[in-house]
Design a protein around this motif. Structure first.
Motif, mmCIF file in Angstrom:
data_model
loop_
_atom_site.group_PDB
_atom_site.id
_atom_site.type_symbol
_atom_site.label_atom_id
_atom_site.label_comp_id
_atom_site.label_asym_id
_atom_site.label_seq_id
_atom_site.Cartn_x
_atom_site.Cartn_y
_atom_site.Cartn_z
ATOM 1 N N SER A 246 -1.790 -5.833 -8.266
ATOM 2 C CA SER A 246 -2.968 -6.519 -7.731
ATOM 3 C C SER A 246 -2.582 -7.423 -6.571
ATOM 4 O O SER A 246 -3.279 -7.469 -5.539
ATOM 5 C CB SER A 246 -3.648 -7.344 -8.834
ATOM 6 O OG SER A 246 -4.084 -6.521 -9.887
ATOM 7 N N GLU A 247 -1.494 -8.139 -6.710
ATOM 8 C CA GLU A 247 -1.043 -9.014 -5.635
ATOM 9 C C GLU A 247 -0.672 -8.214 -4.392
ATOM 10 O O GLU A 247 -0.970 -8.623 -3.259
ATOM 11 C CB GLU A 247 0.150 -9.843 -6.119
ATOM 12 C CG GLU A 247 0.634 -10.877 -5.110
ATOM 13 C CD GLU A 247 1.785 -11.719 -5.650
ATOM 14 O OE1 GLU A 247 2.324 -12.529 -4.890
ATOM 15 O OE2 GLU A 247 2.143 -11.526 -6.833
ATOM 16 N N LEU A 248 -0.056 -7.031 -4.598
ATOM 17 C CA LEU A 248 0.313 -6.190 -3.469
ATOM 18 C C LEU A 248 -0.924 -5.668 -2.727
ATOM 19 O O LEU A 248 -0.988 -5.703 -1.488
ATOM 20 C CB LEU A 248 1.163 -5.012 -3.976
ATOM 21 C CG LEU A 248 1.544 -3.953 -2.929
ATOM 22 C CD1 LEU A 248 2.464 -4.552 -1.877
ATOM 23 C CD2 LEU A 248 2.207 -2.750 -3.594
ATOM 24 N N GLY A 254 -6.485 -7.933 2.068
ATOM 25 C CA GLY A 254 -6.940 -9.254 2.502
ATOM 26 C C GLY A 254 -5.983 -9.943 3.431
ATOM 27 O O GLY A 254 -6.384 -10.785 4.243
ATOM 28 N N GLY A 255 -4.704 -9.624 3.308
ATOM 29 C CA GLY A 255 -3.704 -10.228 4.174
ATOM 30 C C GLY A 255 -3.013 -11.413 3.511
ATOM 31 O O GLY A 255 -3.479 -11.955 2.507
ATOM 32 N N ARG A 256 -1.892 -11.793 4.105
ATOM 33 C CA ARG A 256 -1.113 -12.928 3.605
ATOM 34 C C ARG A 256 -0.543 -13.669 4.803
ATOM 35 O O ARG A 256 -0.090 -13.060 5.777
ATOM 36 C CB ARG A 256 0.004 -12.447 2.691
ATOM 37 C CG ARG A 256 0.895 -13.571 2.152
ATOM 38 C CD ARG A 256 2.038 -13.004 1.334
ATOM 39 N NE ARG A 256 1.545 -12.304 0.159
ATOM 40 C CZ ARG A 256 2.304 -11.503 -0.585
ATOM 41 N NH1 ARG A 256 3.572 -11.293 -0.247
ATOM 42 N NH2 ARG A 256 1.790 -10.913 -1.637
ATOM 43 N N VAL A 285 -7.938 3.196 0.494
ATOM 44 C CA VAL A 285 -7.504 2.259 -0.552
ATOM 45 C C VAL A 285 -6.792 3.017 -1.664
ATOM 46 O O VAL A 285 -5.770 2.557 -2.205
ATOM 47 C CB VAL A 285 -8.705 1.467 -1.084
ATOM 48 C CG1 VAL A 285 -8.297 0.599 -2.268
ATOM 49 C CG2 VAL A 285 -9.309 0.606 0.004
ATOM 50 N N ARG A 286 -7.308 4.172 -2.045
ATOM 51 C CA ARG A 286 -6.643 4.963 -3.093
ATOM 52 C C ARG A 286 -5.252 5.419 -2.677
ATOM 53 O O ARG A 286 -4.385 5.646 -3.525
ATOM 54 C CB ARG A 286 -7.511 6.175 -3.427
ATOM 55 C CG ARG A 286 -8.762 5.854 -4.232
ATOM 56 C CD ARG A 286 -9.614 7.080 -4.407
ATOM 57 N NE ARG A 286 -10.768 6.819 -5.271
ATOM 58 C CZ ARG A 286 -11.796 7.644 -5.443
ATOM 59 N NH1 ARG A 286 -11.805 8.815 -4.757
ATOM 60 N NH2 ARG A 286 -12.782 7.332 -6.234
ATOM 61 N N ALA A 287 -5.045 5.557 -1.377
ATOM 62 C CA ALA A 287 -3.744 6.053 -0.890
ATOM 63 C C ALA A 287 -2.716 4.955 -0.719
ATOM 64 O O ALA A 287 -1.577 5.243 -0.309
ATOM 65 C CB ALA A 287 -3.958 6.786 0.431
ATOM 66 N N ILE A 288 -3.068 3.702 -0.991
ATOM 67 C CA ILE A 288 -2.099 2.609 -0.856
ATOM 68 C C ILE A 288 -0.944 2.828 -1.832
ATOM 69 O O ILE A 288 -1.142 3.101 -3.013
ATOM 70 C CB ILE A 288 -2.776 1.253 -1.115
ATOM 71 C CG1 ILE A 288 -3.809 0.966 -0.019
ATOM 72 C CG2 ILE A 288 -1.743 0.138 -1.182
ATOM 73 C CD1 ILE A 288 -4.580 -0.318 -0.234
ATOM 74 N N VAL A 289 0.275 2.702 -1.336
ATOM 75 C CA VAL A 289 1.477 2.892 -2.161
ATOM 76 C C VAL A 289 1.721 1.629 -2.969
ATOM 77 O O VAL A 289 1.783 0.522 -2.410
ATOM 78 C CB VAL A 289 2.699 3.215 -1.278
ATOM 79 C CG1 VAL A 289 3.963 3.343 -2.134
ATOM 80 C CG2 VAL A 289 2.475 4.504 -0.500
ATOM 81 N N VAL A 290 1.845 1.799 -4.286
ATOM 82 C CA VAL A 290 1.997 0.646 -5.175
ATOM 83 C C VAL A 290 3.455 0.311 -5.465
ATOM 84 O O VAL A 290 3.747 -0.714 -6.085
ATOM 85 C CB VAL A 290 1.245 0.899 -6.493
ATOM 86 C CG1 VAL A 290 -0.242 1.055 -6.240
ATOM 87 C CG2 VAL A 290 1.805 2.114 -7.224
ATOM 88 N N ASN A 291 4.414 1.189 -5.055
ATOM 89 C CA ASN A 291 5.850 0.909 -5.274
ATOM 90 C C ASN A 291 6.603 1.087 -3.979
ATOM 91 O O ASN A 291 7.419 2.026 -3.837
ATOM 92 C CB ASN A 291 6.395 1.808 -6.363
ATOM 93 C CG ASN A 291 6.237 3.293 -6.034
ATOM 94 O OD1 ASN A 291 5.435 3.655 -5.159
ATOM 95 N ND2 ASN A 291 7.018 4.156 -6.690
ATOM 96 N N PRO A 292 6.348 0.232 -2.990
ATOM 97 C CA PRO A 292 7.045 0.381 -1.708
ATOM 98 C C PRO A 292 8.562 0.216 -1.886
ATOM 99 O O PRO A 292 9.028 -0.603 -2.693
ATOM 100 C CB PRO A 292 6.445 -0.734 -0.853
ATOM 101 C CG PRO A 292 5.937 -1.742 -1.826
ATOM 102 C CD PRO A 292 5.475 -0.961 -3.013
#
Length: 555
Positions: A246-248, A254-256, A285-292
């Motif tokens: 979720s943080e990723l 949203g950006g950091r 959004v579905r294609a965002i990699v969750v384990n970079p």
């Protein structure tokens, strides 16, 4: 000047004296009959008091009278996401409807209107007002417009809004005090879908009654949302957890703030996030990699469900619990009648075990205020009794005098019923004032009876003589109080709606109590006062007794 004023007021004084002489003769005969028929007098007094008790439910109840200031406002809420131009068009239509003639004279009753579309410039906007889909129209009536004509303009606006689907409106008037809506139903639970479903159902039932108007609910559809539901088992097999993912995702979309850039003496945040093309639709959004950084990249769609939904515009909590608030104004009738209908609607609605509902709003404030004022009324009666008991050095005589208080309350009830005034906080304040006013005449009468009895007069004769001699001061004090309150009772000037109920309460209560006190109090005194009073000893008798004691005599 003295002769001139004497000549001017001579006719008035002559008429008053003649009228008072007739009153005194009639009262003397009435008192003689009352002392012979004491049982009938008591039964009549208790019957009048009981009749007043039966009239109380017919009076109706309200928290505080509504002030008619010749203006009102209507707040309009369009579906979430409506553009500002659409809101402005609706407000313009309402303004045109408001200024349209409502009578046969083809003349507008509205002096001016002014509107606000959106809450961009409204600093004090509530959470349910946020966005471009909210607007407020203020209507100022002409000075010659009556209350009925203002109601007609409101009804004209309501009829127009009835043809606007998914548009909620709430009418309000400027208030001296800020209160909740007249009728407000709290539906408490956790499931927002259930709260919205049953809130809409109860609002629909309330709107079917003619007593209610401007029925609204606090849970409304908000803007479309993209929701992510994680599969925790899949995340665990990949040595991931929902919080990290979720943080990723929040950082990518949203950006950091990565650092700050210095421009002279200012610090500018540097926000880092993915390109807009990689986060502007559901597929991206579905294609965002969750384990970079891993050898085999895993997209978000492999560990979570990504879907679109519409969330609530706001979540209201009361006592840390989610609630749906169904609010309504009164179109007709009194507040207590509306509360009974709202409770009837709740009884007819089968709520699941996870939900609970009860009526709040001004009805709850009214009940709390009435309880505190009833305590204040009882405390006032007790304090008056203590003062009179210490003054008369008797426990019976103050009780006889306090009979004037329930009689005054009965007179106030009859006065409210005759004038069509409902019970409210101002009426209770008038009743508390009556506790100290109505006992004055009774104190004057009882004190004179005691004086005559201490002088050696027989009880019955003392009652008749005191009633005759105290009739004039009792009538004068009653008339001066009533005449002083008459301008207030007529409802003249601004804010008269607040003052009139108090004046009606005091005038009718004092008049009724004074009339019955002059008849009932002598009857009560003759019945219950059995104490023997010693005749006064003259100076000659005291000297003779002192001489006998000097000679060894025994008194």
């Amino acid at each position: 000047m003295s002769k001139l004023l004497g000549f001017m007021f001579a006719p008035l004084i002559f008429v008053f004296n003649k009228g008072f002489d007739l009153l005194a003769k009639g009262y003397e005969k009435l008192l003689a009959v009352s002392l012979r028929a004491r049982t009938f007098v008591l039964i009549t007094a208790f019957a009048l008091a009981a009749g007043a008790v039966t009239l109380i439910p017919k009076l109706g109840m309200e928290l505080i009278p509504t002030l008619s200031q010749g203006e009102f406002s209507v707040e309009v809420t369009l579906p979430a996401g409506s553009p500002l131009a659409r809101t402005d068009d609706v407000m313009s239509e309402l303004a045109q409807v408001a200024v349209a003639p409502v009578n046969s004279d083809n003349e507008s009753l509205v002096l001016r209107t002014y509107a606000m579309s959106g809450t961009g410039s409204l600093i004090s906007a509530a959470p349910n007002q946020g966005g471009d889909h909210w607007g407020r129209l203020n209507i100022v009536m002409k000075p010659s417009a009556t209350e009925a004509e203002m109601v007609a303009v409101k009804q004209q606006l309501r009829d127009h809004l009835a043809f606007k689907p998914q548009v909620q409106a709430r009418f309000s008037e400027p208030e001296l005090f800020s209160f909740a809506s007249p009728i407000q139903i709290e539906i408490a639970g956790y499931d927002l879908n259930q709260l919205q479903q049953y809130g809409d159902a109860i609002a629909t039932k309330l709107a079917s009654y003619p007593n209610f108007a401007d029925v609204t609910t606090s849970i409304r559809d908000g803007n479309p949302e993209l929701k992510i539901a994680f599969h925790h088992a899949k995340l665990a097999r990949l040595d991931l957890d929902a919080a990290t993912v979720s943080e990723l995702i929040a950082a990518k979309i949203g950006g950091r703030v990565a650092t700050q850039y210095s421009v002279e003496d200012r610090k500018v945040d540097v926000l880092v996030r993915t390109f807009e093309s990689q986060r502007d639709d559901m597929a991206s959004v579905r294609a965002i990699v969750v384990n970079p950084g891993a050898t085999q990249p895993i997209p978000l769609s492999a560990v979570a469900d990504v879907y679109m939904s519409v969330g609530p515009s706001e979540i209201t909590r009361v006592g840390q619990q989610r609630v749906a608030l169904v609010s309504a104004n009164l179109a007709r009738g009194k507040l207590d009648e509306a509360v009974l209908m709202a409770n009837k609607v709740l009884d007819e609605t089968q709520l699941p075990l996870t939900l609970s509902a009860h009526v709040t709003g001004q009805s709850e404030d009214m009940q709390d205020s009435f309880r505190s004022l009833q305590f204040a009324l009882g405390l006032a009666v007790f304090m008056v009794y203590l003062v009179m008991a210490s003054q008369f050095e008797s426990l019976l005589h103050p009780l006889l005098i306090l009979f004037a208080v329930p009689l005054a309350g009965a007179g106030s009830v009859y006065g409210l019923w005759l004038t069509g005034t409902p019970l409210n906080v101002v009426v209770f304040i008038g009743l508390i004032m009556l506790c100290g006013i109505v006992v004055n005449n009774a104190i004057v009468l009882v004190d004179r009876i005691n004086q005559l009895r201490r002088q050696g007069m027989e009880k019955q004769a003392a009652i008749v003589d005191a009633a005759k001699t105290r009739l004039r001061p009792i009538v004068m004090t009653t008339l001066t109080t009533i005449l002083g309150l008459l301008p207030m009772a007529f409802g003249l000037g601004e804010g008269a709606e607040i003052r009139t109920p108090m004046a009606i309460t005091v005038i009718y209560g004092l008049l009724f109590a004074s009339l019955l006190t002059l008849v009932l109090l002598p009857v009560l005194y003759s019945l219950f006062d059995t104490k023997k009073m010693l005749a006064p000893v003259s100076d000659k008798e005291v000297a003779a007794q002192q001489g006998d004691m000097g000679k060894g005599g025994v008194l």
